[in-house]
Design a protein around this motif. Structure first.
Motif, PDB file in Angstrom:
ATOM      1  N   SER A  11       0.837  -1.189   0.000  1.00  0.00           N
ATOM      2  CA  SER A  11       0.000   0.000   0.000  1.00  0.00           C
ATOM      3  C   SER A  11       0.877   1.246   0.000  1.00  0.00           C
ATOM      4  O   SER A  11       2.062   1.187   0.257  1.00  0.00           O
ATOM      5  CB  SER A  11      -0.915   0.019   1.223  1.00  0.00           C
ATOM      6  N   ALA A  12       0.268   2.366  -0.291  1.00  0.00           N
ATOM      7  CA  ALA A  12       0.959   3.653  -0.234  1.00  0.00           C
ATOM      8  C   ALA A  12       0.252   4.515   0.793  1.00  0.00           C
ATOM      9  O   ALA A  12      -0.951   4.418   0.981  1.00  0.00           O
ATOM     10  CB  ALA A  12       0.931   4.326  -1.596  1.00  0.00           C
ATOM     11  N   LEU A  13       1.004   5.356   1.464  1.00  0.00           N
ATOM     12  CA  LEU A  13       0.440   6.196   2.509  1.00  0.00           C
ATOM     13  C   LEU A  13       0.621   7.667   2.184  1.00  0.00           C
ATOM     14  O   LEU A  13       1.591   8.043   1.542  1.00  0.00           O
ATOM     15  CB  LEU A  13       1.153   5.925   3.841  1.00  0.00           C
ATOM     16  N   PRO A  14      -0.286   8.469   2.684  1.00  0.00           N
ATOM     17  CA  PRO A  14      -0.073   9.905   2.559  1.00  0.00           C
ATOM     18  C   PRO A  14       1.069  10.314   3.484  1.00  0.00           C
ATOM     19  O   PRO A  14       1.404   9.584   4.410  1.00  0.00           O
ATOM     20  CB  PRO A  14      -1.405  10.515   3.023  1.00  0.00           C
ATOM     21  N   PRO A  15       1.688  11.464   3.258  1.00  0.00           N
ATOM     22  CA  PRO A  15       2.782  11.881   4.135  1.00  0.00           C
ATOM     23  C   PRO A  15       2.294  12.130   5.560  1.00  0.00           C
ATOM     24  O   PRO A  15       1.147  12.498   5.781  1.00  0.00           O
ATOM     25  CB  PRO A  15       3.282  13.174   3.498  1.00  0.00           C
ATOM     26  N   GLY A  16       3.194  11.937   6.504  1.00  0.00           N
ATOM     27  CA  GLY A  16       2.858  12.156   7.911  1.00  0.00           C
ATOM     28  C   GLY A  16       2.405  10.890   8.583  1.00  0.00           C
ATOM     29  O   GLY A  16       2.390   9.811   8.008  1.00  0.00           O
ATOM     30  N   GLY A  17       2.057  11.013   9.838  1.00  0.00           N
ATOM     31  CA  GLY A  17       1.568   9.868  10.597  1.00  0.00           C
ATOM     32  C   GLY A  17       2.670   9.181  11.374  1.00  0.00           C
ATOM     33  O   GLY A  17       3.855   9.415  11.147  1.00  0.00           O
ATOM     34  N   VAL A  18       2.256   8.335  12.305  1.00  0.00           N
ATOM     35  CA  VAL A  18       3.212   7.613  13.143  1.00  0.00           C
ATOM     36  C   VAL A  18       2.962   6.107  13.171  1.00  0.00           C
ATOM     37  O   VAL A  18       3.753   5.353  13.716  1.00  0.00           O
ATOM     38  CB  VAL A  18       3.214   8.158  14.586  1.00  0.00           C
ATOM     39  N   SER A  19       1.849   5.674  12.573  1.00  0.00           N
ATOM     40  CA  SER A  19       1.543   4.243  12.565  1.00  0.00           C
ATOM     41  C   SER A  19       0.628   3.908  11.394  1.00  0.00           C
ATOM     42  O   SER A  19       0.042   4.780  10.768  1.00  0.00           O
ATOM     43  CB  SER A  19       0.888   3.819  13.881  1.00  0.00           C
ATOM     44  N   ILE A  20       0.547   2.617  11.149  1.00  0.00           N
ATOM     45  CA  ILE A  20      -0.311   2.073  10.091  1.00  0.00           C
ATOM     46  C   ILE A  20      -1.281   1.101  10.748  1.00  0.00           C
ATOM     47  O   ILE A  20      -0.875   0.265  11.560  1.00  0.00           O
ATOM     48  CB  ILE A  20       0.520   1.301   9.048  1.00  0.00           C
ATOM     49  N   TRP A  21      -2.551   1.203  10.401  1.00  0.00           N
ATOM     50  CA  TRP A  21      -3.525   0.190  10.786  1.00  0.00           C
ATOM     51  C   TRP A  21      -3.631  -0.787   9.626  1.00  0.00           C
ATOM     52  O   TRP A  21      -3.837  -0.383   8.487  1.00  0.00           O
ATOM     53  CB  TRP A  21      -4.891   0.816  11.054  1.00  0.00           C
ATOM     54  N   ALA A  22      -3.445  -2.069   9.915  1.00  0.00           N
ATOM     55  CA  ALA A  22      -3.504  -3.093   8.873  1.00  0.00           C
ATOM     56  C   ALA A  22      -4.566  -4.124   9.230  1.00  0.00           C
ATOM     57  O   ALA A  22      -4.695  -4.523  10.390  1.00  0.00           O
ATOM     58  CB  ALA A  22      -2.149  -3.772   8.729  1.00  0.00           C
TER      59      ALA A  22
END
Length: 85
Positions: A11-22
């Motif tokens: 997957s690709a993420l937008p910039p920023g954030g501190v974690s990923i929910w999977a």
């Protein structure tokens, strides 16, 4: 660093954030998998740990902000190995 976590997950993420929910596949028993991951030194938070009702949900939270890209790559490998026991 988010790309170091999101790329292996496809997957690709937008910039920023501190974690990923999977989302975890229904065929995977989350508790035993994450227990094996913890034994390998990787701690992952399950959605039920953050829910008021503590009911199981098929999601995990993968933190990445405080880790280097090599550490994240190692963590992904250890999580994959923990899947097979």
């Amino acid at each position: 660093r988010s790309n170091a976590m999101s790329a292996p997950l496809g997957s690709a993420l937008p910039p920023g954030g501190v974690s990923i929910w999977a989302r975890v596949a229904d065929a995977i028993a989350i508790d035993p998998w994450l227990a094996r991951a913890r034994a390998r030194g990787v701690h992952v938070v399950q959605a039920k740990e953050l829910a008021f009702d503590r009911k199981p949900r098929p999601f995990i939270r993968l933190a990445f902000a405080q880790y280097t890209e090599p550490e994240l790559a190692d963590a992904i490998k250890l999580l994959a190995r923990a899947l097979s026991g």
